[in-house]
Write a protein that holds these residues in place. Structure first.
Motif, PDB file in Angstrom:
ATOM      1  N   ARG A 340       0.833  -1.200   0.000  1.00  0.00           N
ATOM      2  CA  ARG A 340       0.000   0.000   0.000  1.00  0.00           C
ATOM      3  C   ARG A 340       0.878   1.264   0.000  1.00  0.00           C
ATOM      4  NH1 ARG A 340      -1.255   3.450   3.660  1.00  0.00           N
ATOM      5  NH2 ARG A 340      -0.041   2.271   5.184  1.00  0.00           N
ATOM      6  N   MET A 341       1.914   1.287  -0.806  1.00  0.00           N
ATOM      7  CA  MET A 341       2.737   2.495  -0.871  1.00  0.00           C
ATOM      8  C   MET A 341       2.222   3.421  -1.971  1.00  0.00           C
ATOM      9  SD  MET A 341       6.387   1.692  -2.730  1.00  0.00           S
ATOM     10  CE  MET A 341       6.927   0.288  -1.781  1.00  0.00           C
ATOM     11  N   ASP A 342       2.609   4.670  -1.888  1.00  0.00           N
ATOM     12  CA  ASP A 342       2.160   5.673  -2.867  1.00  0.00           C
ATOM     13  C   ASP A 342       3.079   5.601  -4.092  1.00  0.00           C
ATOM     14  OD1 ASP A 342       1.299   7.826  -4.298  1.00  0.00           O
ATOM     15  OD2 ASP A 342       1.598   9.308  -2.723  1.00  0.00           O
ATOM     16  N   TYR A 343       2.714   4.744  -5.047  1.00  0.00           N
ATOM     17  CA  TYR A 343       3.567   4.506  -6.214  1.00  0.00           C
ATOM     18  C   TYR A 343       3.730   5.755  -7.072  1.00  0.00           C
ATOM     19  CZ  TYR A 343       2.996  -0.380  -4.933  1.00  0.00           C
ATOM     20  OH  TYR A 343       2.993  -1.562  -4.231  1.00  0.00           O
ATOM     21  N   SER A 344       2.719   6.611  -7.103  1.00  0.00           N
ATOM     22  CA  SER A 344       2.808   7.814  -7.936  1.00  0.00           C
ATOM     23  C   SER A 344       3.919   8.746  -7.454  1.00  0.00           C
ATOM     24  CB  SER A 344       1.465   8.557  -7.950  1.00  0.00           C
ATOM     25  OG  SER A 344       1.147   9.024  -6.652  1.00  0.00           O
ATOM     26  N   ARG A 345       4.271   8.659  -6.167  1.00  0.00           N
ATOM     27  CA  ARG A 345       5.394   9.447  -5.655  1.00  0.00           C
ATOM     28  C   ARG A 345       6.679   8.632  -5.599  1.00  0.00           C
ATOM     29  NH1 ARG A 345       7.466  13.706  -3.273  1.00  0.00           N
ATOM     30  NH2 ARG A 345       8.833  13.520  -1.447  1.00  0.00           N
ATOM     31  N   VAL A 346       6.594   7.386  -5.170  1.00  0.00           N
ATOM     32  CA  VAL A 346       7.793   6.577  -4.964  1.00  0.00           C
ATOM     33  C   VAL A 346       8.514   6.304  -6.281  1.00  0.00           C
ATOM     34  CG1 VAL A 346       8.633   4.309  -4.249  1.00  0.00           C
ATOM     35  CG2 VAL A 346       7.004   5.538  -2.819  1.00  0.00           C
ATOM     36  N   ILE A 347       7.773   5.984  -7.335  1.00  0.00           N
ATOM     37  CA  ILE A 347       8.418   5.652  -8.617  1.00  0.00           C
ATOM     38  C   ILE A 347       9.261   6.816  -9.150  1.00  0.00           C
ATOM     39  CG2 ILE A 347       7.965   5.126 -11.058  1.00  0.00           C
ATOM     40  CD1 ILE A 347       5.701   3.280 -10.060  1.00  0.00           C
ATOM     41  N   PRO A 348       8.715   8.038  -9.250  1.00  0.00           N
ATOM     42  CA  PRO A 348       9.579   9.137  -9.716  1.00  0.00           C
ATOM     43  C   PRO A 348      10.729   9.446  -8.761  1.00  0.00           C
ATOM     44  CG  PRO A 348       7.395   9.958  -9.124  1.00  0.00           C
ATOM     45  CD  PRO A 348       7.300   8.479  -9.141  1.00  0.00           C
ATOM     46  N   LEU A 349      10.533   9.249  -7.452  1.00  0.00           N
ATOM     47  CA  LEU A 349      11.630   9.464  -6.511  1.00  0.00           C
ATOM     48  C   LEU A 349      12.785   8.494  -6.788  1.00  0.00           C
ATOM     49  CD1 LEU A 349      10.041  10.037  -2.958  1.00  0.00           C
ATOM     50  CD2 LEU A 349      11.633  11.557  -4.158  1.00  0.00           C
ATOM     51  N   VAL A 350      12.454   7.224  -6.978  1.00  0.00           N
ATOM     52  CA  VAL A 350      13.487   6.217  -7.231  1.00  0.00           C
ATOM     53  C   VAL A 350      14.179   6.499  -8.563  1.00  0.00           C
ATOM     54  CG1 VAL A 350      13.869   3.766  -7.748  1.00  0.00           C
ATOM     55  CG2 VAL A 350      12.441   4.428  -5.804  1.00  0.00           C
ATOM     56  N   GLU A 351      13.413   6.805  -9.591  1.00  0.00           N
ATOM     57  CA  GLU A 351      14.011   7.050 -10.905  1.00  0.00           C
ATOM     58  C   GLU A 351      14.905   8.294 -10.893  1.00  0.00           C
ATOM     59  OE1 GLU A 351      11.028   4.943 -14.076  1.00  0.00           O
ATOM     60  OE2 GLU A 351      10.735   7.083 -13.710  1.00  0.00           O
ATOM     61  N   TYR A 352      14.441   9.345 -10.237  1.00  0.00           N
ATOM     62  CA  TYR A 352      15.245  10.569 -10.198  1.00  0.00           C
ATOM     63  C   TYR A 352      16.539  10.338  -9.428  1.00  0.00           C
ATOM     64  CZ  TYR A 352      16.152  15.582 -10.281  1.00  0.00           C
ATOM     65  OH  TYR A 352      16.712  16.810 -10.532  1.00  0.00           O
ATOM     66  N   THR A 353      16.461   9.557  -8.348  1.00  0.00           N
ATOM     67  CA  THR A 353      17.654   9.243  -7.567  1.00  0.00           C
ATOM     68  C   THR A 353      18.636   8.406  -8.385  1.00  0.00           C
ATOM     69  OG1 THR A 353      16.362   9.289  -5.511  1.00  0.00           O
ATOM     70  CG2 THR A 353      18.496   8.162  -5.452  1.00  0.00           C
ATOM     71  N   ALA A 354      18.122   7.409  -9.102  1.00  0.00           N
ATOM     72  CA  ALA A 354      18.986   6.572  -9.943  1.00  0.00           C
ATOM     73  C   ALA A 354      19.660   7.421 -11.023  1.00  0.00           C
ATOM     74  CB  ALA A 354      18.166   5.447 -10.583  1.00  0.00           C
ATOM     75  N   ASP A 355      18.927   8.328 -11.637  1.00  0.00           N
ATOM     76  CA  ASP A 355      19.504   9.204 -12.663  1.00  0.00           C
ATOM     77  C   ASP A 355      20.571  10.124 -12.066  1.00  0.00           C
ATOM     78  OD1 ASP A 355      17.968   8.173 -14.718  1.00  0.00           O
ATOM     79  OD2 ASP A 355      16.381   9.663 -14.515  1.00  0.00           O
TER      80      ASP A 355
END
Length: 367
Positions: A340-355
């Protein structure tokens, strides 16, 4: 094991209701009722009775369940998968989020180029922004390219070996020695190793060292023998992938109602300490890849513990993406939390961090 592959045969109304249920459940962690759903979502322009009937159909299809006798329903893992693969929108990161991530991943803040420290700091920052646990998997050591090695005497019977990879990764190891070695002799040894090993991967380095140690000319030169022996011990690759995994933010699980049971929480924290559960989660991406609708990178994956065989991971999800310099091995960075995590926020956070990590490592390798 249950098949969690989503059905493509949902009607538009079913998809709309399912998305609303999942998003309400993400926000509240409470069972969702038809009447509350229509109140919170003005875009749903049908009656609560129609919503209730649609939710009953979704329950029959295996997308919703009724945890108690109440009218509220919660999404099943199958529903979460549909949401991630087909329905979740992508949120926008604030300028403040981006500034914080860039500050954490900038190599300029470190007096010495220590990628491992930078990656550890990045994991802490990502955990604070996502409000979930994070993991950072370092690039495989055997693929790391040799750049430098220095030997520093620390005691009469020990030497500190400092290995630097082309990517900036720094590894320290204390090596036992039989007899004291002067600083000048240690400097000659490190120069000899650099002249032979520069630009090779650690796997190639170890093969080269083992081959050289059998060379008759080298065997006749004590300095070369000592240098190769120290190099072999310094660059030993440990067959323990958990040592290459940095974990942060485990305490965030105390804030999640899914993990309020003390016994369950203890098992989870113990599994995080051992890290093998996280490796099982990462490996499951090979067998159960989840392509995220909100992702912009092809290598971003969402992994559901419910699709694996590790008991402690069945209520977890992992969002992970790769990072690395363009001419070197890659690692992974991710967020671990409840399904039940907020994927709409977590996904861009992870991608931006990886970049940001990749940009920093590329800048360093180009210097």
């Amino acid at each position: 094991m249950a098949d969690l592959r989503p059905s493509k045969d949902l009607s538009d109304r079913q998809r709309e209701i399912l998305q609303a249920v999942v998003e309400d459940y993400i926000a509240t962690a409470e069972p969702v009722g038809s009447r509350s759903l229509t109140k919170r979502h003005s875009g749903i322009d049908v009656s609560p009775a129609t919503v209730r009937n649609t939710m009953a159909d979704l329950e029959h299809l295996g997308y919703l369940s009724s945890p108690h006798a109440s009218a509220g329903r919660v999404p099943t893992p199958q529903a979460i998968r549909v949401y991630v693969e087909q329905l979740a929108s992508r949120g926008r990161l604030s300028s403040k989020d981006r500034e914080i991530i860039h500050a954490a991943t900038s190599m300029r803040q470190y007096r010495t180029v220590d990628v491992a420290q930078m990656l550890q700091d990045t994991g802490k920052v990502l955990a604070s922004l996502a409000h979930h646990a994070t993991l950072v998997l370092l690039p495989p050591l055997e693929e790391v390219v040799f750049a430098d090695i220095e030997f520093v005497p620390v005691r009469s019977d020990a030497v500190l070996a400092v290995f630097v990879a082309k990517s900036g990764l720094v590894q320290h190891r204390v090596i036992s020695i039989d007899l004291p070695i002067s600083r000048e002799e240690l400097r000659r040894m490190s120069n000899y190793l650099k002249s032979r090993l520069l630009g090779k991967t650690l796997q190639e380095v170890r093969i080269d060292i083992m081959g050289e140690m059998k060379n008759e000319g080298v065997q006749a030169n004590q300095m070369m023998q000592n240098a190769l022996s120290l190099g072999e011990q310094s660059l030993k690759i440990e067959d323990n992938p958990t040592r290459s995994m940095l974990v942060d933010g485990k305490e965030t699980f105390f804030d999640q109602p899914e993990f309020s049971d003390i016994t369950k929480m203890r098992r989870l924290l113990r599994a995080f300490e051992e890290k093998t559960m996280l490796l099982h989660l990462l490996n499951s991406a090979i067998h159960h890849p989840v392509e995220a609708h909100a992702a912009e990178r092809n290598d971003t994956k969402v992994i559901f513990g419910a699709e694996g065989s590790v008991r402690e991971a069945k209520d977890l999800a992992l969002v992970v993406a790769r990072y690395g310099a363009h001419d070197g091995p890659t690692g992974q960075v991710g967020v671990v939390g409840p399904m039940r995590m907020d994927y709409s926020r977590v996904i861009p956070l992870v991608e931006y961090t990886a970049d940001a990590l990749s940009d920093s490592l590329n800048d360093e390798s180009d210097d």
